[in-house]
Design a protein around this motif. Structure first.
Motif, mmCIF file in Angstrom:
data_model
loop_
_atom_site.group_PDB
_atom_site.id
_atom_site.type_symbol
_atom_site.label_atom_id
_atom_site.label_comp_id
_atom_site.label_asym_id
_atom_site.label_seq_id
_atom_site.Cartn_x
_atom_site.Cartn_y
_atom_site.Cartn_z
ATOM 1 N N HIS A 211 0.862 -1.133 -0.011
ATOM 2 C CA HIS A 211 0.003 -0.083 -0.036
ATOM 3 C C HIS A 211 0.875 1.343 0.005
ATOM 4 O O HIS A 211 0.649 2.128 -0.592
ATOM 5 C CB HIS A 211 -0.864 0.157 1.257
ATOM 6 C CG HIS A 211 -1.937 -0.950 1.261
ATOM 7 N ND1 HIS A 211 -2.323 -1.643 2.226
ATOM 8 C CD2 HIS A 211 -2.991 -1.319 0.146
ATOM 9 C CE1 HIS A 211 -3.377 -2.350 1.913
ATOM 10 N NE2 HIS A 211 -3.829 -2.286 0.757
ATOM 11 N N LYS A 212 1.988 1.299 0.882
ATOM 12 C CA LYS A 212 2.525 2.165 0.993
ATOM 13 C C LYS A 212 3.572 2.854 -0.143
ATOM 14 O O LYS A 212 3.655 3.888 -0.853
ATOM 15 C CB LYS A 212 3.611 2.393 2.192
ATOM 16 C CG LYS A 212 2.743 2.293 3.611
ATOM 17 C CD LYS A 212 3.510 1.774 4.739
ATOM 18 C CE LYS A 212 2.738 1.869 5.972
ATOM 19 N NZ LYS A 212 3.419 0.912 7.104
ATOM 20 N N VAL A 213 4.118 1.632 -0.650
ATOM 21 C CA VAL A 213 5.039 1.838 -2.024
ATOM 22 C C VAL A 213 4.287 2.130 -3.227
ATOM 23 O O VAL A 213 4.770 2.862 -3.929
ATOM 24 C CB VAL A 213 6.111 0.617 -2.304
ATOM 25 C CG1 VAL A 213 5.314 -0.459 -2.784
ATOM 26 C CG2 VAL A 213 7.188 0.959 -3.128
ATOM 27 N N THR A 214 2.913 1.767 -3.357
ATOM 28 C CA THR A 214 1.996 2.269 -4.208
ATOM 29 C C THR A 214 1.784 3.773 -4.168
ATOM 30 O O THR A 214 2.028 4.415 -5.313
ATOM 31 C CB THR A 214 0.774 1.628 -4.225
ATOM 32 O OG1 THR A 214 0.905 0.174 -4.244
ATOM 33 C CG2 THR A 214 -0.319 2.115 -5.179
ATOM 34 N N LEU A 215 1.624 4.211 -3.034
ATOM 35 C CA LEU A 215 1.639 5.807 -2.976
ATOM 36 C C LEU A 215 2.870 6.397 -3.382
ATOM 37 O O LEU A 215 2.738 7.369 -4.012
ATOM 38 C CB LEU A 215 1.099 6.123 -1.350
ATOM 39 C CG LEU A 215 -0.288 5.667 -0.865
ATOM 40 C CD1 LEU A 215 -0.489 5.821 0.252
ATOM 41 C CD2 LEU A 215 -1.253 6.302 -1.891
ATOM 42 N N MET A 216 4.099 5.864 -3.045
ATOM 43 C CA MET A 216 5.421 6.520 -3.249
ATOM 44 C C MET A 216 5.428 6.519 -4.843
ATOM 45 O O MET A 216 6.001 7.519 -5.102
ATOM 46 C CB MET A 216 6.500 6.016 -2.164
ATOM 47 C CG MET A 216 6.379 6.339 -0.736
ATOM 48 S SD MET A 216 7.960 6.079 -0.007
ATOM 49 C CE MET A 216 7.979 4.091 0.052
ATOM 50 N N SER A 217 5.074 5.196 -5.198
ATOM 51 C CA SER A 217 5.304 5.065 -6.738
ATOM 52 C C SER A 217 4.426 6.227 -7.484
ATOM 53 O O SER A 217 5.011 7.055 -8.528
ATOM 54 C CB SER A 217 4.975 4.023 -7.241
ATOM 55 O OG SER A 217 3.666 3.612 -7.446
ATOM 56 N N ALA A 218 3.161 6.404 -7.021
ATOM 57 C CA ALA A 218 2.745 7.745 -7.736
ATOM 58 C C ALA A 218 2.943 9.091 -7.724
ATOM 59 O O ALA A 218 3.073 9.752 -8.827
ATOM 60 C CB ALA A 218 0.972 7.588 -7.008
ATOM 61 N N ILE A 219 3.672 9.584 -6.365
ATOM 62 C CA ILE A 219 4.007 10.832 -6.323
ATOM 63 C C ILE A 219 5.422 10.967 -6.693
ATOM 64 O O ILE A 219 5.904 11.984 -7.075
ATOM 65 C CB ILE A 219 3.885 11.204 -4.930
ATOM 66 C CG1 ILE A 219 4.712 10.570 -3.627
ATOM 67 C CG2 ILE A 219 2.516 11.535 -4.345
ATOM 68 C CD1 ILE A 219 4.863 11.048 -2.379
ATOM 69 N N ALA A 220 6.336 9.878 -6.774
ATOM 70 C CA ALA A 220 7.790 9.674 -7.441
ATOM 71 C C ALA A 220 7.637 9.926 -8.763
ATOM 72 O O ALA A 220 8.211 10.649 -9.644
ATOM 73 C CB ALA A 220 8.285 8.664 -7.237
ATOM 74 N N PHE A 221 6.636 9.421 -9.810
ATOM 75 C CA PHE A 221 6.660 9.143 -11.132
ATOM 76 C C PHE A 221 5.451 9.734 -11.768
ATOM 77 O O PHE A 221 5.254 9.958 -12.947
ATOM 78 C CB PHE A 221 6.707 7.822 -11.543
ATOM 79 C CG PHE A 221 7.834 6.865 -11.032
ATOM 80 C CD1 PHE A 221 9.306 7.425 -11.118
ATOM 81 C CD2 PHE A 221 7.738 5.976 -10.178
ATOM 82 C CE1 PHE A 221 10.147 6.924 -10.456
ATOM 83 C CE2 PHE A 221 8.908 5.439 -9.439
ATOM 84 C CZ PHE A 221 10.116 5.649 -9.782
#
Lengths: 447, 447
Positions: A211-221
Motif C-alpha cells: 500500500h505504502k510503496v504504491t503511494l510513493m510510486s504515484a508521487i515519485a513518477f
C-alpha cells in the motif's frame, strides 16, 4: 513570551475515530499548542470527535470537546474546516472521506489501504471540489517522506525509491538475525511485545508495505495509484539459514518496498531483499523505518525514523493540518498537487509485470553432496545467459550434521530479467540432485 | 505525453553568479523542465544571468539567455520574479540580496555565511516587502532538511538537532579512520582530490558547519540567527590515536553541528564528537552529510544525502523555486515563515556559553607509567563530582615503544557541565605525572 495570533481564527478539526493515532493527535496538539500556534500563525483545535465508543472517546478528549457516535454529524457541521479520517480500511472510511470532500472539507488521513486502492477516485473528487487530501501519515509514520518526495525533490527525475516501510517485519527480521531464530518463533515474540498484531497477515505478507510503496510510486513518477499491479511477497518463508548465509556474503535481508522507473515502465514490488551490509538502510534495526530516494540531480538520499506509533503518526497528521492552515485560503491551482504532479499531467507509463523486472538474485539449493552438481547448476544458468557473481558451497557436515549426504549451494547472480530466472529455476529444480524447493531472494545494490 | 500548462506564465529567474552551483541549476532546469513543469504547473525559466566573467557565463547558458556583468541590471529588470544569489560571502552578496528584496523580488540563496550572520536584517526586510527568502541549499546541499524542520515536523517541540553538515571534514575523518593517517596527510590528499579547497580554513576550523547549525537552531527553536554566539572548534588537532582509541571503546569521531534546547537556554556548538559506532550517523562516510532531528512527538529522525556539489545543491535551489512558483501569489501571512516561526512569535531563549553546556567527555592523558597516577587523576574527577564511565589504560610499550616510561590513559566520563570539566582538566594538567597537553573530545550518545 506569549505567542500572538497572526490570524485570530483557529482551524476547526473534526476527528473520525479516536484510537491510538487519534489520541496521539489530540495529546500532541494540546501539549504543543503554543509551539504550533507560533509556527502556523493560527490555532488548530479539535472541535468534534466521532467514535462508536463515545464513553472512551469522551474520556480521551475531556468534557470540552463534543463527542458523537455518528461520523456524519462531524461532516455536516459547518464549523468544521478539516476532517481527519482515522478509521482505517476500505469500507465506511471511503464513504465518509468522499462525503467530507463533497461537503467541502479538507481531509487528512493516515489510511494507506484506502488511498492505495481508491486514491484515483478520491483525489479526483477532491480536485473537483478544490479541497486538499493530505496523507503524510499514510507512509512511514512521522518521517516527512511524502513532503520530501512531493516538494523537497521537485527538481529531480526520480529514478527509484526503496524503503523499509513496515516496522513489524523489520522487527522480526532484526530478531531473526540477532538471535538466529526462525520466523514462527520470532513472530510469536513480536505479538507478545505488541510489535505484531493478533492477525499479522497484512504486515508479514507485505500488503501494508505494498500500500505504502504504491503511494510513493504515484508521487515519485506522476502515475495513478495502482495497488492491483504491485508484486507482493512477504517474509513468512524466510529461513534463519538464509539470513546467516547472506551475512557471510556481506548482505542483510530486509523487506523492501521498491519502485523504479525504467525505459519499459515502472517497477512496483515488495519482497525480501539482500542489501549490502555497509549501506545505511541495512543497519536500520527493530521497528524503525527508512526510505531511500534516488534522484538524477540529488543522488541518493535517505529518510529515517519511527514508522508507526501514536505520537510519531500524530506528528505527520498535525504537519498536514499546519500545511492546510497555511494553504487553505490560497488558490487550489497553487497548492501542492495531491500526487505531486498536476492532475492533467499524469504519466501513462505502465507498471511492469514481475516477469519483466530486472534484478539480481540469491539462490539457495539443497543438493546431493556429489561430484558434478555445481557444474550442472551453473551450466543451466550459463545457458540462460545469467552470469554468476559469487558461489558459497557449504560442507555437508555443517549443513546436515556428521555423515550428511546433502549440502547447501548458495549462488549470487548478476542482473537478469525475472522471467529468465524463473525458467532457470524450473530447470534446476528438475535436477534429481536438487533435493528441496529452491530458495530465491532478490538482491538490490541500492547505490 | 506532452505536459500541459496549468498557468501559462513561467516564473522568470535571474541568476547572480554562475559557477559550480549556478551551472547545476541551469543544467537541471533544462534537463528536467518537463518533469518540473508537470509538478509546478508552470515553467521555471532562467531569463538573465549576471557574472563578472560574461564569456564563461554565456558559454554555460548558451546564446538564448541574456548575460550581463552587472548584477544590478538583473535586479532592475521588471520581468524577473526571483533572484537567485550564488555569489557567496558577506560582502556584495548582502547588498545585492537587500536590493533585490527592496525591488520586490523573491530571493533564493545557498549562502549560509550571509544568512547566519545577517539573517535577522535580511528576513526583516523580506517580511516588510512581503517576499520570500528561501535557503534550502544553504544547509546540507540536496537534503530537504530545511523543509523537514520547518514544515515536516511542525507538530513537535524540537529537542535537539545534530548533524554532519560539512563534507570536507567528514571525508577527512573517514580517511583518517580507514587508513590510520594523521590529519595533515589526509588534508593534502583531500585537496588533491578536490574534496578540500586550497584554503580549507572555513571547513576544517568548523566555521562552515557553524553557519549551517546556526540556521538550523533558528528554525528548530524559533530564535534569531546568532552565529556570533556559536562555539566553534574544528578537527585540526585530532590525532590518529584518538580515532583508534575511540574505535576500541565502541565510538567513531565525527565533526557535529549540535543545537539543543535545555531549561537554561539553547546550546549551539560545533566540535569533534564521539558517537556510538552503532548509530546510523556514525556510519555516514566520505563527503556525505546527515542530520538527526529529535522531536518530542516523532522521536529521532535522520536525513542523509550529498551535502555539496553542483547538482545536489541545484536540486535544493530548484525546490525553492518550485515552492515560490506555487506560493508567490498567496497572501504572505499564509506562507511558511522564513525561520519557521511567525516573526512576531520568536523566542528570546538565550544561547548558552560553552561553559554552561552539559555533555560527556573523552579524555586522553599522556602520563608517566608509574604507580598512583590513575588514583590522582580519578581523585580530581571525583572531587569535581564528575563520574567515570570507562577507563582504558594502554601498556607503556604499546604507546611509546619498548622500554617506554610513558603511556596513554583514556577516560570516558558521564555528563557534567563544561566549566567543571575545564577546572578538572586544569588541575590534572598541573600534575607532574601528566606529560603532555590533555586531549578532550566531547561525547554525544544521540539516542
Amino acid at each position: 513570551m506569549k505567542p500572538k495570533l497572526t490570524n485570530p481564527k483557529s482551524i476547526q478539526v473534526g476527528l473520525l475515530g479516536i484510537g491510538t493515532v487519534g489520541s496521539g493527535v489530540f495529546n500532541v496538539l494540546q501539549r504543543n499548542q503554543g509551539e504550533i500556534l507560533r509556527r502556523a500563525g493560527r490555532g488548530i483545535e479539535i472541535a468534534m470527535v466521532a467514535d462508536l465508543d463515545t464513553a472512551r472517546a469522551q474520556a480521551a478528549v475531556g468534557k470540552d470537546v463534543q463527542v458523537v457516535a455518528d461520523a456524519r454529524a462531524v461532516i455536516a457541521n459547518p464549523e468544521i474546516d478539516v476532517v481527519v479520517e482515522l478509521i482505517g480500511g476500505y469500507g465506511i472510511a471511503k464513504q465518509l472521506v468522499l462525503e467530507a470532500i463533497e461537503a467541502g472539507k479538507h481531509v487528512v488521513t493516515a489510511n494507506k489501504a484506502l488511498l492505495a486502492v481508491h486514491g484515483t477516485e478520491i483525489f479526483a473528487a477532491a480536485s473537483r471540489k478544490g479541497v486538499m487530501v493530505a496523507f503524510e501519515a499514510a507512509v512511514a509514520g512521522g518521517i516527512p517522506i511524502i513532503k520530501s518526495l512531493r516538494e523537497g525533490l521537485t527538481a529531480n527525475r526520480i529514478e527509484w525509491v526503496a524503503g523499509i516501510i513496515n516496522g513489524t517485519t523489520n522487527f522480526i527480521l532484526s530478531e531473526m538475525r540477532d538471535k538466529g531464530l526462525d520466523f514462527d518463533v520470532v513472530l510469536k515474540e513480536a505479538q507478545r511485545l505488541g510489535y505484531a498484531e493478533a492477525d499479522p497477515t497484512f504486515d508479514i505478507e507485505g500488503v501494508d508495505a505494498a500500500h505504502k510503496v504504491t503511494l510513493m510510486s504515484a508521487i515519485a513518477f506522476g502515475i495513478p495509484v495502482q495497488f492491483d499491479k504491485a508484486y507482493v511477497e512477504g517474509i513468512t518463508k524466510l529461513g534463519a539459514q538464509d539470513i546467516k548465509y547472506a551475512e557471510q556474503l556481506g548482505y542483510r535481508i530486509k523487506l523492501l518496498g521498491i519502485t523504479k522507473k525504467t525505459a519499459k515502465g515502472i517497477e512496483l514490488r515488495v519482497h525480501p531483499s539482500l542489501v549490502p551490509a555497509k549501506r545505511l538502510i541495512a543497519n536500520v534495526e527493530g521497528a524503525m523505518n527508512a526510505v531511500m530516494v534516488h534522484g538524477d540531480a540529488v543522488g541518493t538520499t535517505l529518510y529515517y525514523g519511527k514508522g508507526a506509533g501514536s505520537e510519531p503518526t500524530a506528528s505527520a497528521v498535525i504537519a498536514d493540518l499546519v500545511d492546510i492552515a497555511r494553504l487553505h485560503t490560497s488558490d487550489p491551482l497553487h497548492r501542492v498537487p495531491h500526487l505531486a504532479f498536476q492532475p492533467d499531467s499524469m504519466s501513462d507509463a505502465p507498471v511492469l509485470a514481475m516477469g519483466d523486472v530486472v534484478t539480481s538474485y540469491y539462490l539457495r539449493l539443497n543438493v546431493a553432496d556429489e561430484a558434478g552438481v555445481l557444474a550442472k547448476v551453473t551450466g543451466i544458468l550459463a545457458e540462460a545467459g545469467i552470469s554468476i557473481d559469487a558461489v558459497l558451497q557449504r560442507e555437508a557436515d555443517e549443513v546436515g550434521g556428521e555423515g550428511s549426504t546433502q549440502t547447501d549451494l548458495i549462488i549470487l547472480t548478476h542482473d537478469c530479467v525475472e522471467a529468465k530466472m524463473n525458467e532457470a529455476i524450473a530447470q534446476m529444480q528438475a535436477l534429481p540432485t536438487v533435493l528441496a524447493p529452491i530458495t530465491r531472494i532478490r538482491k538490490e545494490e541500492l547505490n
